[in-house]
Design a protein around this motif. Structure first.
Motif, short mmCIF file in Angstrom:
data_model
loop_
_atom_site.label_atom_id
_atom_site.label_comp_id
_atom_site.label_asym_id
_atom_site.label_seq_id
_atom_site.Cartn_x
_atom_site.Cartn_y
_atom_site.Cartn_z
N ARG A 51 0.82 -1.22 0.00
CA ARG A 51 0.00 0.00 0.00
C ARG A 51 0.85 1.26 0.00
O ARG A 51 0.54 2.23 -0.69
CB ARG A 51 -0.92 0.03 1.23
CG ARG A 51 -2.23 -0.66 1.07
CD ARG A 51 -3.21 -0.34 2.18
NE ARG A 51 -2.66 -0.29 3.53
CZ ARG A 51 -2.47 -1.34 4.32
NH1 ARG A 51 -2.80 -2.55 3.91
NH2 ARG A 51 -1.96 -1.20 5.53
N SER A 52 1.90 1.26 0.79
CA SER A 52 2.73 2.46 0.92
C SER A 52 3.80 2.58 -0.17
O SER A 52 4.42 3.61 -0.30
CB SER A 52 3.41 2.47 2.29
OG SER A 52 4.35 1.41 2.37
N ARG A 53 4.00 1.50 -0.91
CA ARG A 53 5.05 1.43 -1.94
C ARG A 53 6.44 1.67 -1.33
O ARG A 53 7.33 2.19 -1.99
CB ARG A 53 4.77 2.40 -3.08
CG ARG A 53 3.50 2.06 -3.85
CD ARG A 53 3.33 2.93 -5.06
NE ARG A 53 3.33 4.33 -4.71
CZ ARG A 53 2.28 5.13 -4.79
NH1 ARG A 53 1.16 4.67 -5.23
NH2 ARG A 53 2.37 6.40 -4.45
N LEU A 54 6.59 1.29 -0.07
CA LEU A 54 7.87 1.41 0.61
C LEU A 54 8.73 0.21 0.27
O LEU A 54 8.28 -0.93 0.36
CB LEU A 54 7.66 1.48 2.13
CG LEU A 54 8.92 1.58 2.98
CD1 LEU A 54 9.62 2.93 2.75
CD2 LEU A 54 8.58 1.42 4.47
N ASP A 55 9.96 0.46 -0.14
CA ASP A 55 10.92 -0.60 -0.37
C ASP A 55 11.13 -1.33 0.96
O ASP A 55 11.46 -0.69 1.95
CB ASP A 55 12.23 0.01 -0.87
CG ASP A 55 13.32 -1.01 -1.13
OD1 ASP A 55 13.23 -2.16 -0.64
OD2 ASP A 55 14.29 -0.65 -1.81
N PRO A 56 10.93 -2.65 1.00
CA PRO A 56 11.06 -3.37 2.27
C PRO A 56 12.42 -3.18 2.96
O PRO A 56 12.49 -3.21 4.19
CB PRO A 56 10.87 -4.84 1.88
CG PRO A 56 10.15 -4.80 0.59
CD PRO A 56 10.55 -3.53 -0.08
N THR A 57 13.45 -2.94 2.20
CA THR A 57 14.77 -2.75 2.81
C THR A 57 14.87 -1.43 3.56
O THR A 57 15.82 -1.21 4.31
CB THR A 57 15.89 -2.82 1.76
OG1 THR A 57 15.72 -1.76 0.81
CG2 THR A 57 15.88 -4.17 1.04
N ARG A 58 13.90 -0.54 3.37
CA ARG A 58 13.88 0.74 4.08
C ARG A 58 13.15 0.64 5.42
O ARG A 58 13.12 1.60 6.18
CB ARG A 58 13.23 1.81 3.21
CG ARG A 58 13.88 1.87 1.83
CD ARG A 58 14.13 3.21 1.34
NE ARG A 58 14.96 4.01 2.19
CZ ARG A 58 16.21 4.36 1.89
NH1 ARG A 58 16.77 3.90 0.83
NH2 ARG A 58 16.87 5.16 2.68
N LEU A 59 12.55 -0.52 5.68
CA LEU A 59 11.79 -0.71 6.91
C LEU A 59 12.59 -1.57 7.88
O LEU A 59 13.08 -2.64 7.53
CB LEU A 59 10.46 -1.40 6.62
CG LEU A 59 9.58 -1.74 7.83
CD1 LEU A 59 9.18 -0.48 8.60
CD2 LEU A 59 8.35 -2.51 7.37
N GLU A 60 12.71 -1.07 9.11
CA GLU A 60 13.34 -1.85 10.18
C GLU A 60 12.35 -1.97 11.32
O GLU A 60 11.83 -0.96 11.80
CB GLU A 60 14.63 -1.19 10.65
CG GLU A 60 15.37 -2.01 11.70
CD GLU A 60 16.77 -1.51 11.92
OE1 GLU A 60 17.71 -2.20 11.49
OE2 GLU A 60 16.92 -0.43 12.53
N LEU A 61 12.08 -3.20 11.72
CA LEU A 61 11.18 -3.45 12.83
C LEU A 61 12.01 -3.70 14.08
O LEU A 61 12.93 -4.51 14.07
CB LEU A 61 10.28 -4.65 12.53
CG LEU A 61 9.37 -4.47 11.31
CD1 LEU A 61 8.55 -5.72 11.07
CD2 LEU A 61 8.47 -3.26 11.47
N GLU A 62 11.69 -2.98 15.14
CA GLU A 62 12.44 -3.06 16.39
C GLU A 62 11.67 -3.91 17.39
O GLU A 62 10.51 -3.62 17.68
CB GLU A 62 12.67 -1.66 16.97
CG GLU A 62 13.48 -0.77 16.06
CD GLU A 62 13.73 0.61 16.66
OE1 GLU A 62 13.32 0.86 17.81
OE2 GLU A 62 14.33 1.43 15.95
N ILE A 63 12.33 -4.94 17.88
CA ILE A 63 11.70 -5.81 18.88
C ILE A 63 12.56 -5.82 20.13
O ILE A 63 13.76 -5.52 20.08
CB ILE A 63 11.53 -7.24 18.36
CG1 ILE A 63 12.89 -7.90 18.11
CG2 ILE A 63 10.68 -7.26 17.09
CD1 ILE A 63 12.82 -9.39 18.02
#
Length: 174
Positions: free
Chosen positions: A32-44
């Motif tokens: 939906r956001s057309r965000l390149d997955p490599t630009r997303l970092e999920l913090e756990i």
């Protein structure tokens, strides 16, 4: 609004990670956001491993399969286990602000931060020092080998609109 080439980091709760459909929702949001997955970092945080280590690792593997990066947040303050670092190749190790706050006061904090950065580098991870608020703290985390910092010294929290406007102003021709 476009964030251009900024990476996006999002904190993920243990409850979200326990949800079997979480990776699919992340994938849908990326589309939906057309965000390149490599630009997303999920913090756990390490607490995600308390109830169901295998389930958490499966979810993290699914997220990594999407191309998303994963950071271990607040490392060193909770249920730190080097076994988690061996079982899942995190992209980033975030050093908790508690260690940064004491860098100038305690030699053991300085040694711990240095050890964490060396461990992360050896395992192919980058490090982020949280809570950097003074130039002296910045100098210490640089000496320790941290790759990045976050904290009020860099910027206070900003609303999205303020951030986007600031980036556009900085990129505008003079």
């Amino acid at each position: 609004r476009s964030l251009g080439d900024l990476d996006i980091a999002i904190n993920v709760s243990p409850n979200q990670l326990r949800d079997g459909g979480f990776a699919q929702r992340v994938q849908a949001a990326l589309v939906r956001s057309r965000l390149d997955p490599t630009r997303l970092e999920l913090e756990i945080t390490e607490s995600v491993f308390l109830d169901d280590v295998e389930g958490a690792l499966a979810q993290l593997d699914a997220l990594r399969g999407l191309g998303v990066r994963v950071a271990l947040d607040d490392f060193g303050t909770g249920y730190s286990s080097l076994a988690y670092l061996r079982r899942f190749p995190f992209d980033t190790l975030k050093i908790d602000r508690a260690f940064v706050n004491e860098l100038l006061l305690r030699a053991d904090s300085k040694a711990i931060v240095r050890m964490m950065t060396q461990l992360a580098a050896t395992m192919g991870m980058r490090t982020v020092a949280e809570g950097v608020e003074t130039p002296a703290q910045l100098g210490e985390v640089i000496l320790a080998g941290c790759d990045e910092v976050q904290g009020y010294l860099v910027s206070p929290p900003l609303a999205l609109a303020v951030l986007v406007n600031a980036r556009q102003s900085a990129q505008a021709p003079a």
